[in-house]
Write an enzyme that holds these catalytic residues in place. Sequence first.
Site, PDB file in Angstrom:
ATOM      1  N   HIS A 436      72.525  26.954 -75.175  1.00 53.39           N
ATOM      2  CA  HIS A 436      73.026  26.828 -73.803  1.00 53.39           C
ATOM      3  C   HIS A 436      74.163  27.805 -73.541  1.00 53.39           C
ATOM      4  CE1 HIS A 436      75.516  24.868 -70.655  1.00 53.39           C
ATOM      5  NE2 HIS A 436      74.321  24.644 -70.103  1.00 53.39           N
ATOM      6  N   CYS A 812      60.090  36.134 -69.390  1.00 56.24           N
ATOM      7  CA  CYS A 812      61.387  35.866 -68.787  1.00 56.24           C
ATOM      8  C   CYS A 812      62.333  35.185 -69.772  1.00 56.24           C
ATOM      9  CB  CYS A 812      61.249  35.041 -67.524  1.00 56.24           C
ATOM     10  SG  CYS A 812      60.492  33.437 -67.825  1.00 56.24           S
TER      11      CYS A 812
HETATM   12  C1  PEP Z   1      62.313  30.174 -71.825  1.00 55.14           C
HETATM   13  O1  PEP Z   1      62.082  29.072 -72.350  1.00 55.14           O
HETATM   14  O2  PEP Z   1      62.010  31.248 -72.331  1.00 55.14           O
HETATM   15  C2  PEP Z   1      63.017  30.229 -70.533  1.00 55.14           C
HETATM   16  C3  PEP Z   1      63.205  31.368 -69.918  1.00 55.14           C
HETATM   17  O3  PEP Z   1      63.480  29.056 -70.024  1.00 55.14           O
HETATM   18  P1  PEP Z   1      64.829  28.336 -70.469  1.00 55.14           P
HETATM   19  O4  PEP Z   1      65.594  29.297 -71.310  1.00 55.14           O
HETATM   20  O5  PEP Z   1      65.523  27.966 -69.214  1.00 55.14           O
HETATM   21  O6  PEP Z   1      64.323  27.154 -71.216  1.00 55.14           O
END
Ligand code: PEP
Length: 863
Positions: A436, A812
């Site tokens: 996080h 992403c």
């Molecule tokens: C991922 O899991 O790669 C993502 C972009 O979502 P998050 O990091 O918000 O879980």
Amino acid sequence: MLQQGGRDAAVRKLTDIVDFTEITPDAAIAADRHGGRAKCLQRLVRIDLPVPRTVALSFEAVHRIALGQMPDAEALLAVFGAAPLVSVRPSSADPDWGGPASILNIGMNDARHAALCKTHGAAAANALYLRFIQAYAIHVARLDPDLFESEDYSAEAVAAALAAYAEETEEPFPQDPVRQLLEVLRSMARAWEGTTARLLRQAKGAPAEAGLGLVVQQMALGLGPEESGSGVIQFVDGVTGQRRITGRYLGQSQGRDAVSRQKQALFLTRDPRGPALEDRCPELFARLKRYGDTCRINLCEEMQIEFTIEAGRLWVLDAVRVQRSARSAVRIAVMLADEGIIAREEALARIEPRAVSELLHSQVDPTGRRQVIAQGIAASPGAAVGRLVFGSAAAQASAARGEPCILVRRETTPEDIRGMHVAAGVMTERGGMTSHAAVIARGLGVPCVVGVSDMRLNRRDGVLITADGRKLHEGDIVTLDGTNGQALLGEAKMLPPALDDAFHALMGWAEAACDIGIRANADTPADAETARRFGADGIGLCRTEHMFFEHDRLTVMHEMIFAAGPEDRGTVLERLLPMQRGDFIRLFEIMQGLPVCIRLFDPPLHEFLPQSREGIRELAEALGLPVSDVTRRIQALSEFNPMLGMRGVRLGIAVPEIYDMQARAIFEATIEASRKGWPIVPEIMIPLVSAMREVELVKTRIDSLAAAVRTERGADFAYRLGVMVETPRAALRAGDIAQHAAFLSFGTNDLTQMTYGLSRDDAGRFMGSYVKQGVFAEDPFHVLDTEGVGELLSIGADRGRLARPEIVLSICGEHGGNADSIAFCREAGFDYVSCSPFRVPVARLAAAQLALGAALRPKHGRY
Ligand code: PEP
Ligand code: MG
């Protein structure tokens, strides 16, 4: 006595027979056989710089020397005429790989010493002899350096050094120059092949079989009547890249002895300690400047020139690429391209993409002192100075006082967002590259160090105990260096960001060359503005949940979580609707004309709830509920493994009112934006999908909501619905999922977590040791695991395309900003990558280099 070129026939014959080559303009010298230094010296010879006569030994020759097969040293020395003094320097393919120490003044012996005493004075002769004895004893005979270290250059010191040598080796100091040279060559060749040296250079990227060349050069002593001395000069600043002459020159005038010359550092630039060379010898200085220009134009590089002045005569001994920081590298490359010395493509090729991120943030000045107190994972680049705070409330209080702070937590949770927003830097005891703290800090562009496992935060006593037992308290000043993953004691010397014209020029060239889209992960208007400023092609991921952590919204979120049933929940969500709509209108306004991909709500609801007793009491107060009710609800929502529990689309299906509200907000914002002249086709993305039916269910609701909004508003709009592929099953079933999805965006953070079965929040605890022991070549949360996770990406892409050829593919996850991972996505034919706004320039440059391909390898060797 030092003549370049014009070899006589006898010498030519000898050099042809044995394994060495005199460096002349036409000699067959190659960087991959003789090393970068030898090649560079040949270039200097070719452009007519006054280089003392030099001979190169190839990698092969040096390897044979290490095995005991020696060259004809007598013939080699004969190249330099009668009774020469020579130096031997290393010449590896890449100077960064290091090499054994250079040895100067080979050929010094008692007889030469006596002769030099007469011609140059005793002090100079003593200094030369003593330095040679020291170097030989330490690097060739491998004797204890303590026995030979001396600042005293008297005749007695020379005698003492010779005696120490004889006592330690039980033989007199070698007087025969041929033997001296042979021993020097042997020791340097063997040093290169030693295990420690091999490991050290491999750590710097050298291949296991990297070779060492050697160059033997006639000494140009920098001693004598008239102006004499030695120094280095460069014409750009290695930290800023600005044009500025700097260097160092140790002059020795006739009559002064060589000892005191140590203390008379006469700088090239004005210096209070004495007249600068520029004033003393303007002509020589002007020649040096000309040499700098000649090097820049012919070697296509900014070089640092090592020179000596021997009785008024200038010699160039060597030239090396100016050592440079990232910001300096960018400025130099752009200047060389602007001057037409190199092509723009070459300028792009010369910059390491990772280094670009150094320009976007403040950095710790590499020339300053640094006292490291904590070491962890460099999770978000840049550096900041601030007072330590151990909680979000303290961070906010500090910000209210106008005092920058460094927020230290065991790990961060969504509750810390507000503290992170105002902190100048964030450090956590736990966590890895996609924890996080790391993800949020990168998004905010705040320096962050995570996984500092050997520090201990004791919040109760308000102390932070570092690995070496030092106790730090709230309020103590530290510098957080997110680029190097360190915390430093006190306020370090800093460099400001360098978003200057050179940076923008380079980015413009990169954009023109790029053949894959680079979008940004942007959740807030501030992120979107950064994304635009750094030239992103759109937003590839807007994590909408981050919009709910603002104070006014958090209360409404709490009410929504505590709502009695769907109806109640709907009423609360109606209050969130205008806020979300406003968020999206603002994003569409900032990104005008560029695509925006909005991800529906993803985290488990309990992330919005307090964990501390105090927080629970406050929440109970705000909701007008008994503490026990609040506690019960929190317990009801708690899960053993929330990252694999009720989150993403699962929550969207279980509590559909949340997605309904979000879809409505997106559609109403779309209508509003087009009314204001910013038409947009929003992209809506469903997170954590693992089955086609999940997509069908969500799609049906969203389509009917779109129809309802169209009717209510009497306005038409289009939108695109896509799926985030972040479970292995979604990748495997991409064929059916694609039937309902206009795009697939691979969320490689979760996909990596689930493929490895490795918690992204806990990986930091052992990742360092795993990488060190070679279990993983790299942290897979940082560099895409192309073998495992990559195979899932390829399978997903292939199956998705087969079912729907026009499907848009992207990633992403945090990997979107990593050069190696971008290479994989480009190869796999993805349409774009999306990464934190501050990584957009890094990704852009990496993608441009990939697009320009092999043709773009820097044309000019490294010096
Ligand atoms: C991922 O899991 O790669 C993502 C972009 O979502 P998050 O990091 O918000 O879980
Ligand atoms: Mg995810």
